[in-house]
Design a protein around this motif. Structure first.
Motif, mmCIF file in Angstrom:
data_model
loop_
_atom_site.group_PDB
_atom_site.id
_atom_site.type_symbol
_atom_site.label_atom_id
_atom_site.label_comp_id
_atom_site.label_asym_id
_atom_site.label_seq_id
_atom_site.Cartn_x
_atom_site.Cartn_y
_atom_site.Cartn_z
ATOM 1 N N ALA A 134 35.186 85.965 73.519
ATOM 2 C CA ALA A 134 35.398 84.663 74.152
ATOM 3 C C ALA A 134 34.268 83.699 73.824
ATOM 4 C CB ALA A 134 35.517 84.841 75.661
ATOM 5 N N VAL A 135 33.036 84.189 73.806
ATOM 6 C CA VAL A 135 31.888 83.329 73.506
ATOM 7 C C VAL A 135 31.988 82.778 72.079
ATOM 8 C CG1 VAL A 135 29.389 83.324 73.155
ATOM 9 C CG2 VAL A 135 30.364 84.440 75.165
ATOM 10 N N VAL A 136 32.557 83.566 71.180
ATOM 11 C CA VAL A 136 32.650 83.153 69.778
ATOM 12 C C VAL A 136 33.791 82.179 69.539
ATOM 13 C CG1 VAL A 136 33.039 83.982 67.423
ATOM 14 C CG2 VAL A 136 31.599 85.310 68.975
ATOM 15 N N ILE A 137 34.967 82.431 70.101
ATOM 16 C CA ILE A 137 36.145 81.628 69.740
ATOM 17 C C ILE A 137 36.668 80.757 70.885
ATOM 18 C CG2 ILE A 137 36.832 83.357 68.049
ATOM 19 C CD1 ILE A 137 39.000 84.286 69.923
ATOM 20 N N GLU A 138 36.119 80.920 72.107
ATOM 21 C CA GLU A 138 36.554 80.106 73.231
ATOM 22 C C GLU A 138 35.350 79.390 73.838
ATOM 23 O OE1 GLU A 138 40.208 83.132 74.571
ATOM 24 O OE2 GLU A 138 38.502 82.795 75.885
ATOM 25 N N THR A 139 35.598 78.648 74.907
ATOM 26 C CA THR A 139 34.523 77.977 75.637
ATOM 27 C C THR A 139 34.616 78.352 77.111
ATOM 28 O OG1 THR A 139 34.683 76.109 74.093
ATOM 29 C CG2 THR A 139 33.391 75.765 76.100
ATOM 30 N N PRO A 140 34.094 79.508 77.489
ATOM 31 C CA PRO A 140 34.180 79.943 78.890
ATOM 32 C C PRO A 140 33.421 78.985 79.812
ATOM 33 C CG PRO A 140 33.544 81.759 77.438
ATOM 34 C CD PRO A 140 33.412 80.505 76.643
ATOM 35 N N THR A 141 34.020 78.659 80.942
ATOM 36 C CA THR A 141 33.383 77.794 81.924
ATOM 37 C C THR A 141 33.523 78.397 83.315
ATOM 38 O OG1 THR A 141 35.395 76.487 82.294
ATOM 39 C CG2 THR A 141 33.888 75.737 80.562
ATOM 40 N N LEU A 142 32.537 78.109 84.162
ATOM 41 C CA LEU A 142 32.576 78.591 85.536
ATOM 42 C C LEU A 142 33.700 77.917 86.315
ATOM 43 C CD1 LEU A 142 31.331 80.293 87.796
ATOM 44 C CD2 LEU A 142 29.739 78.400 88.238
ATOM 45 N N SER A 143 33.923 76.637 86.021
ATOM 46 C CA SER A 143 34.975 75.905 86.721
ATOM 47 C C SER A 143 36.354 76.504 86.437
ATOM 48 C CB SER A 143 34.945 74.427 86.323
ATOM 49 O OG SER A 143 35.148 74.281 84.921
ATOM 50 N N GLY A 144 36.561 76.957 85.207
ATOM 51 C CA GLY A 144 37.838 77.569 84.857
ATOM 52 C C GLY A 144 38.051 78.871 85.611
#
Length: 299
Positions: free
Chosen positions: A194-204
């Motif tokens: 996820a860190v490589v291909i996505e943008t993890p967020t706390l709000s999500g």
């Protein structure tokens, strides 16, 4: 009976889990969702592991080695299977994903041939019927298959391998520990992806907390643990047929909770696939025996 009930509960939880998996991706990417839910599932096992530690003898070094090997292998395969399933849900319905994933019930005895497990005629009859159902369900008139359906088909192969791995190691190490190790491995691999291909967020994660809690605490923490413990006392074929009911609960959840619809062709395909799964687990020895007894003996 106790093991069978555990597996039935796992099938129910997993079937409804397809709904949570679809809803969770309204707020986060598939790998972020998988990473958080599997690590949450691992955390949910800590109280149980602490309780079991006080009741079980100290494990020897060989047990730790088996646990590490089994947990890492199961975690790697679980990561592949869960990733294909989760990404595939972006392109197909929960109902279709549930039935296609259920193909692993057919693949378990087929792959068992590589391990010198015996497979009867019922396995091949069930496989042919299930494949016919998959064709009716997913292949269009232009002889093409949807991308999401294709990912679920490939994922079914990994689910079958995962079931065989769990069956192999759950009789060699503590099943709860095995579940915990595989969850951590799968969760860390998912978050790294996820860190490589996505943008993890706390709000999500906060926005999708309800789906995340069900998919993590219930579907992973409870469901997979029930599978590991239940398989320890159940025959692999029996476990497979009970877990195949996951497809029915997935379809029910998709229709009732997500408003999905199945046309007549899709319903026919689902019915064929379920029939094939069930037939593949029914032994035909009694039929062959009755046929043999009715044939007159000649010399």
């Amino acid at each position: 009976m106790r093991s069978n009930l555990m597996l039935l509960m796992a099938a129910t939880i997993w079937g409804m889990g397809f709904v949570a998996q679809r809803l969770g991706m309204d707020h986060m990417g598939p790998y972020t969702f998988n990473g958080l839910r599997f690590l949450l599932g691992a955390l949910s096992l800590l109280p149980l592991l602490w309780w079991l530690k006080s009741r079980q003898p100290v494990a020897v070094a060989g047990d730790h080695r088996q646990l590490l090997i089994g947990g890492v292998l199961a975690g790697l395969v679980l990561f592949c299977a869960a990733s294909l399933q989760q990404v595939g849900l972006l392109y197909t319905t929960a109902a279709k994903a549930g039935f296609i994933t259920g193909l692993y019930i057919i693949l378990v005895p087929v792959l068992g041939l590589l391990l010198r497990h015996k497979s009867g005629l019922n396995t091949w009859i069930g496989a042919i019927i299930a494949l016919a159902g998959l064709y009716v369900l997913s292949v269009t008139d232009e002889f093409t298959i949807g991308f999401g359906d294709l990912l679920q088909v490939v994922g079914a192969l990994f689910w079958a391998v995962h079931l065989l791995l769990v069956d192999h190691y759950s009789n060699r190490v503590a099943p709860i520990k095995l579940a915990g190790v595989q969850f951590v491995v799968c969760g860390l691999l998912s978050l790294a992806t996820a860190v490589v291909i996505e943008t993890p967020t706390l709000s999500g994660a906060v926005a999708g907390w309800q789906a995340l809690l069900y998919a993590g605490l219930v579907s992973v923490g409870v469901g997979y643990t029930l599978q590991v413990v239940g398989q320890r006392g159940a025959h692999p074929a029996h476990a497979a047929i009970i877990l195949s009911l996951e497809t029915v609960f997935a379809a029910v959840g998709g229709v009732l909770l997500l408003g999905e619809t199945l046309d007549e062709r899709a319903i026919a395909g689902c019915a064929l696939m379920l029939a094939g799964m069930l037939i593949s687990q029914i032994r035909l020895r009694w039929w062959w025996k009755s046929r043999r007894d009715k044939v007159p003996v000649t010399k």
